[in-house]
Structures are given as structure tokens and as C-alpha cells.
Design an enzyme around this catalytic site. Structure first.
Site, PDB file in Angstrom:
ATOM      1  N   THR A 154       0.831  -1.131  -0.054  1.00 37.36           N
ATOM      2  CA  THR A 154      -0.014  -0.028  -0.063  1.00 37.36           C
ATOM      3  C   THR A 154       0.853   1.221  -0.141  1.00 37.36           C
ATOM      4  O   THR A 154       2.092   1.235   0.358  1.00 37.36           O
ATOM      5  CB  THR A 154      -0.840   0.022   1.272  1.00 37.36           C
ATOM      6  OG1 THR A 154      -1.934  -1.356   1.244  1.00 37.36           O
ATOM      7  CG2 THR A 154      -1.889   1.161   1.346  1.00 37.36           C
ATOM      8  N   ASP A 185      -8.320  -2.391   3.829  1.00 40.57           N
ATOM      9  CA  ASP A 185      -8.592  -1.149   4.820  1.00 40.57           C
ATOM     10  C   ASP A 185      -8.165   0.214   4.200  1.00 40.57           C
ATOM     11  O   ASP A 185      -8.763   1.287   4.963  1.00 40.57           O
ATOM     12  CB  ASP A 185      -7.512  -1.507   5.864  1.00 40.57           C
ATOM     13  CG  ASP A 185      -6.052  -1.440   5.338  1.00 40.57           C
ATOM     14  OD1 ASP A 185      -5.558  -0.418   5.647  1.00 40.57           O
ATOM     15  OD2 ASP A 185      -5.619  -2.137   4.560  1.00 40.57           O
TER      16      ASP A 185
END
Length: 280
Positions: A154, A185
Site C-alpha cells: 500500500t 482497509d
């Protein structure tokens, strides 16, 4: 004014020394570019800009270079949050756009600020985002050989501007080979959260970050009077109870920068105009 960015995790078992060096240099350059941009722009605009640079670099699993899901399709997610207004906007599982973070940013002015799947793509197309393939040959080879990266990829940025306003942006290409429809998330307050007191971006295994509500916990604890280090220590101690795999970067309203990971090694860089720090 300060900036900190991350580019996911680095694993010595599946990445070469050359890739590590390349990431160090890339993060240094992007942190410096983001700081220069911050001189004449808000924290909110800067985090989107910094994340777009990370998305455009195929070294990272976001934007160009995103992982391929189990059905052979790339789906990306991104979110941005303005600590001053406490508005978050994001897109989930969008396909074929160059910079998911800019689509997320565009949504900040809408009443419906988090869009997913086909709806996110339709919105992007209607707002001038051209069709763009983010697949690179390396990801196709990994997919065909069924070599996952462990879900550790990420990118994110946290910034505080000259007015003391905080913002955060996070973008991901997923963990690779996941079930289509899986939600990461990154477009939730567990992985991307900010208010007037603190801003946090997370990376790691999305399911662990959501279970621990990592970013929201850290920001809430700082808001309630804990120091940045105390908030990180308590939150990461709780992460241990589920053997969670996560890393996080943060800046508080005083301009303190902090980062922590539960397993080695989150790749990051920070810059305040004088001191440039990068992962080792």
C-alpha cells in the site's frame, strides 16, 4: 510543514538489494517533491499529489504496478481525509484508472463520498478520468506463477501544512490473488484517518488493520491526550493479540512525526525541509 510517506513493506525473502535501493531513492525523491509542493499548497492537496507519485511508480503496489486478483483483474482502492473538515472520501475496487487517489479526491465535494466497483468507474469516466491499464509485465508473471506478495503493499502520505492543518491519503492495488469483491482497509477509517489533532496512514494486511481499527485508534488516543508514541505503543500492543501485520505513519498537530511496524520492514521516508529520513 512536514511530510511522511510510505510504500508498503519490504521483505528480504522476495525482494533484491537492487529493489531495496531503488525504493530508498524513489521515496527520498517523492518526499522531497511532496515537501516542495507543500510550500505552496495545502496538506490536503499535497497528500493527494504525493500518493499520485507513488501510484505512478511501478515499484509500489498501487496505481501502476497494482496486484492482480484471483480472476485476473486489477481492482484498486484509495481514500483521502481532510483533518480540518474531518471529511473522508474514497473509492473501492475501481478498475482502469491511472490515479485512484485523484478520483477519491474528486469525491470530497459530493454528498456520496465513498464509491465502489462499477459505480466508482462510471463516476471517474463522467469526471474526465481516462481509461488506463495499470498492469505491468511483472505482475502478470507473478499472477501466472501464483506468486503473491503477502498482502503487504500500500502507499500513503501524511502532511501538515504551514497553517498547521493535517491531511492523509492512502492507495492500494490489493494483496494479490484475493477473492473479487474483497474490501481493503485503505478506503476505511481503520487504514486512513485524520482530524485536527493527528493523521495516520496504514499498510499491511488489511484484515488485521480493520480488526484492530488501527488508524482510528491512534488518532482518537492522540485526540484524548496521549502522545503520538503512547498512542502507537498501545495500539500496536493490541495488534499483537491477533498477531497482526501492519505498519503506520503519522503526524500530530505539533508536527511530531512517528512511524512503527509490527514486522520488518515498512518502507518510508520523511522530510521537513532539513532532515530527510528513509528506511534502512
Amino acid at each position: 510543514m512536514k511530510v511522511i510517506i510510505h510504500g508498503g513493506f519490504f521483505s528480504e525473502s522476495d525482494q533484491s538489494h537492487e529493489v531495496k535501493t531503488a525504493k530508498q531513492e524513489s521515496l527520498k525523491q517523492i518526499a522531497q517533491k511532496a515537501f516542495d509542493y507543500l510550500k505552496t499548497h495545502s496538506a490536503f492537496d499535497t497528500v493527494a499529489y504525493a500518493v499520485s507519485l507513488l501510484e505512478d511508480d511501478p515499484l509500489y503496489n498501487a496505481g501502476t504496478g497494482s496486484q492482480i486478483q484471483s480472476d485476473g483483474v486489477i481492482r484498486m482502492s484509495a481514500a483521502i481525509m481532510n483533518g480540518n473538515t474531518q471529511k473522508l472520501s474514497g473509492i473501492i475496487n475501481i478498475e482502469n484508472v491511472q490515479n485512484p487517489i485523484f478520483v477519491a479526491k474528486d469525491l470530497i465535494g459530493e454528498d456520496d463520498r465513498v464509491l465502489g466497483g462499477n459505480g466508482a468507474k462510471i463516476y471517474a469516466t463522467e469526471n474526465g478520468f481516462e481509461n488506463f491499464s495499470t498492469e505491468i509485465p511483472q505482475r502478470r508473471k507473478e499472477y501466472e506463477a501464483k506468486l503473491a506478495n503477502g498482502g503487504k503493499g500500500t502507499v500513503g502520505c501524511v502532511a501538515i501544512d504551514h497553517e498547521g492543518k493535517l491531511a492523509v491519503a492512502t492507495s492500494t492495488g490489493g494483496k494479490g490473488f484475493e477473492i473479487p469483491g474483497r474490501i481493503s482497509d485503505s478506503a476505511t477509517v481503520a487504514g486512513n484517518y485524520a482530524n485536527a489533532f493527528c493523521a495516520v496512514s496504514c499498510t499491511g494486511v488489511g484484515e488485521d488493520i480493520v480488526s484492530n481499527a488501527t488508524a482510528a485508534k491512534i488518532v482518537t488516543r492522540v485526540t484524548d491526550g496521549m502522545s503520538l508514541q503512547q498512542a502507537f505503543d498501545k495500539t500496536f500492543e493490541e495488534l499483537k493479540t491477533i498477531d497482526g501485520f501492519a505498519g503506520a505513519i503519522a503526524i500530530d498537530k505539533e508536527g511530531n512525526i512517528y512511524h512503527q511496524d509490527s514486522y520488518p520492514t515498512m518502507v518510508f521516508a520523511s522530510f521537513d525541509g532539513k532532515k530527510l529520513e528513509v528506511f534502512s
